[in-house]
Design a protein around this motif. Structure first.
Motif, mmCIF file in Angstrom:
data_model
loop_
_atom_site.group_PDB
_atom_site.id
_atom_site.type_symbol
_atom_site.label_atom_id
_atom_site.label_comp_id
_atom_site.label_asym_id
_atom_site.label_seq_id
_atom_site.Cartn_x
_atom_site.Cartn_y
_atom_site.Cartn_z
ATOM 1 N N MET A 1 0.842 -1.198 0.000
ATOM 2 C CA MET A 1 0.000 0.000 0.000
ATOM 3 C C MET A 1 0.880 1.252 0.000
ATOM 4 N N ILE A 2 0.517 2.222 -0.806
ATOM 5 C CA ILE A 2 1.370 3.405 -0.944
ATOM 6 C C ILE A 2 0.889 4.488 0.032
ATOM 7 N N PRO A 3 1.780 4.962 0.911
ATOM 8 C CA PRO A 3 1.361 6.035 1.837
ATOM 9 C C PRO A 3 1.164 7.362 1.104
ATOM 10 N N ASN A 4 0.517 8.277 1.789
ATOM 11 C CA ASN A 4 0.287 9.644 1.292
ATOM 12 C C ASN A 4 -0.430 9.674 -0.056
ATOM 13 N N GLN A 5 -1.502 8.921 -0.139
ATOM 14 C CA GLN A 5 -2.340 8.881 -1.343
ATOM 15 C C GLN A 5 -3.801 8.893 -0.911
ATOM 16 N N TRP A 6 -4.658 9.342 -1.826
ATOM 17 C CA TRP A 6 -6.106 9.210 -1.638
ATOM 18 C C TRP A 6 -6.537 7.824 -2.100
ATOM 19 N N TYR A 7 -7.332 7.156 -1.293
ATOM 20 C CA TYR A 7 -7.914 5.859 -1.681
ATOM 21 C C TYR A 7 -9.433 5.963 -1.602
ATOM 22 N N ALA A 8 -10.130 5.582 -2.671
ATOM 23 C CA ALA A 8 -11.594 5.498 -2.612
ATOM 24 C C ALA A 8 -11.951 4.340 -1.692
ATOM 25 N N VAL A 9 -12.860 4.580 -0.731
ATOM 26 C CA VAL A 9 -13.165 3.527 0.243
ATOM 27 C C VAL A 9 -14.628 3.082 0.228
ATOM 28 N N ILE A 10 -15.518 3.922 -0.298
ATOM 29 C CA ILE A 10 -16.947 3.560 -0.317
ATOM 30 C C ILE A 10 -17.659 4.515 -1.273
ATOM 31 N N ARG A 11 -18.781 4.089 -1.823
ATOM 32 C CA ARG A 11 -19.582 5.008 -2.630
ATOM 33 C C ARG A 11 -20.238 6.040 -1.718
ATOM 34 N N GLY A 12 -20.334 7.274 -2.164
ATOM 35 C CA GLY A 12 -20.969 8.312 -1.356
ATOM 36 C C GLY A 12 -22.399 7.942 -0.996
ATOM 37 N N GLN A 13 -23.109 7.313 -1.921
ATOM 38 C CA GLN A 13 -24.517 6.982 -1.680
ATOM 39 C C GLN A 13 -24.695 5.932 -0.583
ATOM 40 N N ASP A 14 -23.622 5.250 -0.211
ATOM 41 C CA ASP A 14 -23.722 4.232 0.840
ATOM 42 C C ASP A 14 -23.461 4.802 2.232
ATOM 43 N N VAL A 15 -23.151 6.106 2.315
ATOM 44 C CA VAL A 15 -22.994 6.755 3.624
ATOM 45 C C VAL A 15 -24.212 7.645 3.828
ATOM 46 N N LYS A 16 -25.073 7.249 4.767
ATOM 47 C CA LYS A 16 -26.353 7.942 4.909
ATOM 48 C C LYS A 16 -26.410 8.675 6.254
ATOM 49 N N ARG A 17 -27.318 9.678 6.320
ATOM 50 C CA ARG A 17 -27.553 10.372 7.588
ATOM 51 C C ARG A 17 -28.183 9.406 8.579
ATOM 52 N N ASP A 18 -27.805 9.512 9.846
ATOM 53 C CA ASP A 18 -28.408 8.724 10.928
ATOM 54 C C ASP A 18 -28.261 7.220 10.736
ATOM 55 N N LYS A 19 -27.275 6.809 9.938
ATOM 56 C CA LYS A 19 -27.078 5.371 9.750
ATOM 57 C C LYS A 19 -25.588 5.114 9.564
ATOM 58 N N PRO A 20 -24.810 5.122 10.683
ATOM 59 C CA PRO A 20 -23.364 4.915 10.543
ATOM 60 C C PRO A 20 -23.074 3.586 9.847
ATOM 61 N N HIS A 103 -12.712 12.875 1.848
ATOM 62 C CA HIS A 103 -13.173 13.856 0.872
ATOM 63 C C HIS A 103 -14.121 13.140 -0.087
ATOM 64 N N GLU A 104 -15.240 13.774 -0.397
ATOM 65 C CA GLU A 104 -16.225 13.139 -1.275
ATOM 66 C C GLU A 104 -16.185 13.791 -2.649
ATOM 67 N N GLN A 105 -15.966 12.989 -3.674
ATOM 68 C CA GLN A 105 -15.923 13.506 -5.051
ATOM 69 C C GLN A 105 -16.111 12.355 -6.032
ATOM 70 N N HIS A 106 -16.667 12.645 -7.181
ATOM 71 C CA HIS A 106 -16.903 11.645 -8.236
ATOM 72 C C HIS A 106 -17.776 10.486 -7.730
ATOM 73 N N GLY A 107 -18.664 10.764 -6.773
ATOM 74 C CA GLY A 107 -19.551 9.719 -6.266
ATOM 75 C C GLY A 107 -18.884 8.778 -5.281
ATOM 76 N N LEU A 108 -17.638 9.073 -4.892
ATOM 77 C CA LEU A 108 -16.894 8.195 -3.985
ATOM 78 C C LEU A 108 -16.408 8.974 -2.770
ATOM 79 N N VAL A 109 -16.212 8.266 -1.670
ATOM 80 C CA VAL A 109 -15.568 8.867 -0.501
ATOM 81 C C VAL A 109 -14.119 8.404 -0.517
ATOM 82 N N TRP A 110 -13.194 9.377 -0.467
ATOM 83 C CA TRP A 110 -11.756 9.105 -0.549
ATOM 84 C C TRP A 110 -11.134 9.332 0.812
ATOM 85 N N LEU A 111 -10.268 8.430 1.216
ATOM 86 C CA LEU A 111 -9.594 8.539 2.511
ATOM 87 C C LEU A 111 -8.111 8.818 2.274
ATOM 88 N N TRP A 112 -7.581 9.786 3.011
ATOM 89 C CA TRP A 112 -6.153 10.115 2.895
ATOM 90 C C TRP A 112 -5.360 9.118 3.722
#
Ligand code: FES
Ligand SMILES: [Fe+2]
Length: 368
Positions: A1-20, A103-112
């Motif tokens: 795994m390469i450090p100091n990169q953005w990795y897409a971890v989940i689709r934005g639509q799968d992270v909902k309000r009031d539902k961790p 960070h959320e972009q292109h329909g994905l949530v990216w983790l640093w």
């Protein structure tokens, strides 16, 4: 795994309000939720009190409450309320959960995946998709192989005539897996390649491209890799990209994104459907086909491949595997650079075309 990169971890639509939602990515248990502003927060999925999964808890405004004793943590992972101490209780400073920059972009949530920074680079994305205006479909699932092997398998398509022969509606169902006119170049974090996959017969490459029927035809295909883990496949029928994010050392979260096909070659019999529905349905169907038909065939072939993780030493690569070789070498280099605190190479600047103009750069002379 390469450090100091953005990795897409989940689709934005799968992270909902009031539902961790709890997921495992990059070897970490994570909980994600949306705060009252709609921003995605990401914490380690482990209560600082007695280690319970926070993803089983409930959201209270901007905080998430542990289901065991109700301790509440804000978006930065700081404990802001301990019911057992009452409203005026003094919260120990150690009651803190690690938080992650997302960070959320292109329909994905990216983790640093790295240390916090003053400013962060752009998330990686192919211009064919970041500038695309039509319908796309994003679909993610878990695959039981190491992410380097996943990237490797989609970086070369000359396995298609063997692994995917006879797959349902496979337009590539070909007579042979010969690769002609292979070109490959590298620019910063972007590896670009282009070739013709064709039957091994007496026709010229051009004649195979112009053949009357799809099953007699050669296909001009582009395969590109954008570090750390994105692969794009381009041809004159559709464009697709995928991310292959490590879950752990054995498993990968794969997320495919399909554009609307450029031609009605695949499902002409659906044409009577209303146009907007049809345009949305095609990328949706392509994603499901990828998971349940194409990937099922890939796994039949490559499950059990060893060593589990790919590397230059783990393979005996041939010239048409140059994209694999560049990916593995660039990956090694970025890991070394991160360890030595060297800045990453410049972001790619060249737009991707179906037939890149860049000249071939031989593997031996390309210095990473
Ligand atoms: S374990 Fe989470 S509040 Fe006690
Ligand atoms: Fe495949």
């Amino acid at each position: 795994m390469i450090p100091n990169q953005w990795y897409a971890v989940i689709r934005g639509q799968d992270v909902k309000r009031d539902k961790p939602v709890g997921i495992m990515r990059l070897g970490k248990k994570l909980v994600l939720y949306r705060d009252t502003e709609g921003q995605v927060a990401c914490l380690q999925d482990r209560c600082a009190h007695k280690g319970v999964l926070l993803s089983k808890g409930k959201q209270h405004g901007d905080a998430i409450a542990c289901p065991y004793h109700g301790f509440q943590y804000d978006q930065q992972g700081k404990c802001v309320h301990m019911p057992v101490l009452g409203k005026c209780g003094v919260i120990p400073r150690t009651m803190q959960v690690p938080s992650y920059k997302v960070h959320e972009q292109h329909g994905l949530v990216w983790l640093w995946n790295g240390e916090p920074q003053d400013s962060y680079p752009e998330v990686p994305m192919f211009t064919n998709f970041s500038e695309y205006k039509g319908f796309t479909s994003l679909y993610g699932w878990d695959a039981p192989i190491h992410y380097t092997r996943y990237v490797e398998s989609v970086c070369e398509v000359y396995h298609v005539p063997f692994v995917h022969k006879g797959s349902f509606l496979n337009i590539w169902d070909p007579k042979g897996g010969r690769v002609d006119e292979f070109r490959c170049s590298i620019d910063g974090h972007l590896i670009t390649s282009d070739f013709i996959l064709r039957p091994d017969d007496d026709r010229s490459a051009q004649e195979t491209l112009e053949a009357k029927f799809p099953w007699q035809r050669g296909w001009r295909i582009g395969v590109d890799v954008l570090m750390p883990n994105l692969v794009q496949i381009r041809n004159d029928v559709f464009d697709v990209y995928l991310v292959a994010t490590p879950i752990d050392d054995e498993n990968t979260w794969v997320c495919f994104c399909y554009q609307e096909p450029k031609k009605d070659l695949l499902f002409p019999f659906f044409k009577p459907l209303p146009i907007p529905l049809w345009r949305r349905l095609r990328p949706w169907m392509m994603c499901r086909m990828e998971r349940f038909i194409q990937q099922a065939k890939d796994l039949e072939a490559i499950e059990g491949q060893w060593p589990r993780a790919s590397s230059l030493k783990a393979n005996n690569l041939i010239p048409v595997d140059k994209v694999n070789a560049y990916y593995l070498r660039l990956r090694d280099k970025l890991i070394r650079d991160a360890a030595e605190n060297r800045p990453a190479p410049a972001a790619p600047t060249i737009p991707i075309q179906l037939v890149p103009q860049a000249a071939d750069s031989p593997l031996e002379t390309n210095s990473l």
